[in-house]
Design an enzyme around this catalytic site. Structure first.
Site, short mmCIF file in Angstrom:
data_model
loop_
_atom_site.label_atom_id
_atom_site.label_comp_id
_atom_site.label_asym_id
_atom_site.label_seq_id
_atom_site.Cartn_x
_atom_site.Cartn_y
_atom_site.Cartn_z
N CYS A 1 -0.47 4.14 2.12
CA CYS A 1 -0.25 3.96 3.57
C CYS A 1 1.22 4.19 3.93
CB CYS A 1 -0.58 2.53 4.00
SG CYS A 1 -2.04 1.82 3.27
N ASP A 2 2.13 3.64 3.14
CA ASP A 2 3.52 3.53 3.59
C ASP A 2 4.53 4.36 2.80
OD1 ASP A 2 2.69 1.71 5.52
OD2 ASP A 2 2.91 0.00 4.18
N CYS B 1 0.82 -1.20 0.00
CA CYS B 1 0.00 0.00 0.00
C CYS B 1 0.86 1.26 0.00
CB CYS B 1 -0.94 -0.01 1.21
SG CYS B 1 -2.00 1.44 1.26
#
Ligand code: NDP
Length: 312
Positions: free
Chosen positions: A139-140, A136
């Site tokens: 997200c990261d 992701c």
């Protein structure tokens, strides 16, 4: 009383399921939530969550799921650590069956079974998951700003995530296994125009390199057989997701890809009294906050349905 159908059963324990539970419990629907095999869902394999509103310092994924679970339990949600492996939605009262063989009946069911990221299946990918390997970028990606990264995949997701990463990282090495991309033309054009995305055609991932964290990726050109190493700090996998909806095949309307269909702007599936929330029906947004939002919607839809049926 013991054999009376429950008012609401929730299947799944990600942000969608727990949010549905919080709302259903506070509406006196006495929900019972079945967590499935991976209680907490995809956030359990995430480290810092920095984009969920309300956590100015960020929060660890597993802690957030623990908080959501406790919030659902506080209002009386009964949480069962079991997998549902079969359903029968043919009657007015819905039946669900646990892996252990128990039959549970309910007037309404909220499905929040989520989706799972597809992985390449390499040992190094598993070992370095969360230590440089991620599925992701949204997200990261932030953790790799200023660093070299690679992304594997050639669909719309991979293009979108490569573009996202290109705003954070000096170079995004994009590994495409064929000599063309599956992504829509417009996304391909955007990728082609972005100077710091370097596309490697006909390229497969042999191994992700590093002992405790990612230091590089070994790739092989499947036309020339040439093998080379690219130094990177982050390796992103964007080869698609699989919704966890197998048990609903032949029972509920779904897309060819397995995502459950619902009436626009509602969580109603094609079966009265069965509602869907979260990633099981969403291949576009796939965020914890959007899953939580649709979990709330599903509980409100279930409450209204039960009222209309004269159950509550
Ligand atoms: P897709 O299934 O569309 O694409 C998956 C990609 O991963 C393909 O290019 C595939 O390669 C590649 N791939 C699969 N397995 C491997 C492997 N083992 N090694 C290397 N590459 C691999 O998934 P997406 O998640 O990209 O998209 C899912 C759906 O969501 C699509 O319908 C898409 O259009 C939609 N979507 C739309 C967006 C938008 O409109 N903004 C954004 C994101 C998704 P190959 O082509 O060779 O099979």
């Amino acid at each position: 009383m013991g054999n009376e159908p429950l008012k609401t059963v929730i299947i799944g324990s990600g942000p969608a399921g727990y949010t549905a539970a919080i709302y259903a419990a506070r509406a006196n629907l006495n929900p019972v939530l079945y967590t499935g095999k991976e209680p907490g869902g995809q956030l359990m394999i995430t480290t810092d969550v920095e984009n969920f509103p309300g956590y100015p310092e960020g929060i660890m994924g597993p802690q957030m799921m623990e908080d959501l679970k406790n919030q659902a339990a506080r209002f009386g949600t009964e949480i069962k650590y079991e997998l549902i492996d079969r359903v029968d939605f043919s009657g007015e009262v819905k039946k669900i069956f646990t892996e252990g063989g128990e039959e549970v009946s309910a007037h309404s069911v909220i499905i929040s079974t989520g989706a799972s990221a597809k992985w390449l299946g390499l040992e190094s990918e598993q070992r370095l998951n969360n230590n440089g390997v991620s599925a992701c970028a949204v997200c990261d990606g932030f953790f790799y700003r200023g660093k070299e990264v690679a992304i594997v995949g050639a669909g719309d997701s991979a293009c979108e995530e490569a573009l996202y990463l290109s705003n954070l990282c000096p170079t995004v090495h994009m590994l495409v296994r064929r000599d063309e991309m599956r992504a829509s033309k417009i996304m391909q054009d955007r990728v082609a125009k972005q100077e710091n995305i370097k596309v490697y055609w006909n390229t497969e991932t042999e191994e992700i390199l590093g002992d405790t964290e990612v230091t590089g990726v070994r790739v092989r050109n499947n036309v020339t057989d040439e093998v080379s190493d690219i130094p990177i700090a982050g390796f992103f996998v964007a080869i698609g997701h699989t919704p966890n909806t197998k048990i609903f095949e032949g029972v509920l309307d779904m897309e060819e890809t397995g995502y459950l269909r619902h009436r626009p702007n509602t969580t109603h599936t094609n079966v009265e009294g069965v509602f869907v929330s979260g990633d099981a029906a969403d291949h576009v947004y796939r965020q914890a906050i959007t899953a939580a939002g649709t979990g709330c919607m599903a509980a409100l839809d279930a409450e209204r349905y039960l009222g209309e049926q004269g159950i509550i």
